[in-house]
Design an enzyme around this catalytic site. Structure first.
Site, PDB file in Angstrom:
ATOM      1  N   ASP A   1       5.832  17.387  49.775  1.00  0.00           N
ATOM      2  CA  ASP A   1       5.549  15.899  50.188  1.00  0.00           C
ATOM      3  C   ASP A   1       6.527  15.305  49.572  1.00  0.00           C
ATOM      4  O   ASP A   1       6.429  13.630  49.542  1.00  0.00           O
ATOM      5  CB  ASP A   1       4.132  15.496  49.771  1.00  0.00           C
ATOM      6  CG  ASP A   1       3.078  16.448  50.475  1.00  0.00           C
ATOM      7  OD1 ASP A   1       3.349  16.230  51.843  1.00  0.00           O
ATOM      8  OD2 ASP A   1       1.838  16.630  50.047  1.00  0.00           O
TER       9      ASP A   1
ATOM     10  N   MET B   1       6.773  20.206  62.469  1.00  0.00           N
ATOM     11  CA  MET B   1       6.144  19.737  61.258  1.00  0.00           C
ATOM     12  C   MET B   1       6.746  18.381  60.838  1.00  0.00           C
ATOM     13  O   MET B   1       7.969  18.048  61.298  1.00  0.00           O
ATOM     14  CB  MET B   1       6.409  20.929  60.114  1.00  0.00           C
ATOM     15  CG  MET B   1       7.744  20.952  59.680  1.00  0.00           C
ATOM     16  SD  MET B   1       7.923  22.271  58.220  1.00  0.00           S
ATOM     17  CE  MET B   1       7.172  21.418  57.086  1.00  0.00           C
TER      18      MET B   1
END
Length: 217
Positions: free
Chosen positions: A6, A50
């Protein structure tokens, strides 16, 4: 390297950790699917890429592989395209290629696409609000996910008529995924668990069937 997927840890780097690797791995997979589709000449591949909300990896893969369609969430949001408009556009592409004898293709779909569709994003916000209210008003509400029919009814009862109708119009597998517990890190829907590619493939199939039926009347 002190980094996470992240990018939430401090790293003195000009680039995003793992972005290039992810793009090249996905591009390799998409390239193989495109080759298979062109060889078999009868399959459409809907591929979910993704990347959470941003469509950066999808865009990079599209530049590397040149698929037939690449849906970019930010572009669809700017155009305020509804789910039905997206499905209609994909169906138009399938028909246009079929008219040229090409009954195959590849569609790239970013993982966070569903958040960029106005009516679905509004539904996700209402589900989040309804889940929190259901939890605060009932100690028996499911902790992780509303697996029981009673839990689902509690959430649906708190939805607006419009959002409830939209939820009920979705395929059963998507309804279950939309009701999953939010991610603890950012309180957003579990986008990686929502099979957007399967949803679009099913809706495009139904739209093409509807068009064929209308043409035969």
């Amino acid at each position: 390297v002190p980094a996470s997927i992240d990018g939430d840890l401090l790293v003195h780097s000009e680039g995003s950790i793992g972005f290039d690797t992810a793009c090249r791995v996905y591009a390799s997979i998409v390239g193989n699917l495109a080759t298979d589709a062109a060889s078999a000449r009868k399959y459409w591949y809907f591929v979910r890429i993704m990347g959470r909300s941003p469509s950066h990896i999808t865009l990079a893969c599209a530049n590397l592989t040149q698929p037939n369609v690449a849906l970019i969430g930010e572009e669809l949001e700017a155009k305020r395209m509804s789910l039905s408009a997206i499905v209609s556009s994909l169906a138009d592409t399938v028909e246009a290629r079929a008219a040229n004898g090409k009954h195959f293709g590849v569609v790239l779909i970013p993982e966070g696409l569903i958040e960029y569709i106005p009516e679905v994003n509004a539904l996700l916000r209402e589900i989040s609000y309804a889940r929190r209210n259901a939890k605060s008003s009932s100690s028996s509400f499911g902790r992780k996910t509303p697996t029981s029919y009673a839990d689902v009814l509690k959430i649906e009862a708190l939805l607006s008529p419009w959002s409830k109708a939209l939820l009920e119009s979705m395929p059963a597998f998507i309804r279950k995924q939309l009701l999953l517990e939010e991610q603890a890190s950012d309180h957003k829907a579990q986008l990686s668990q929502i099979e957007t590619e399967r949803l679009l493939a099913e809706l495009v199939r139904l739209e093409l069937g509807r068009r064929r039926a209308a043409a035969q009347m």
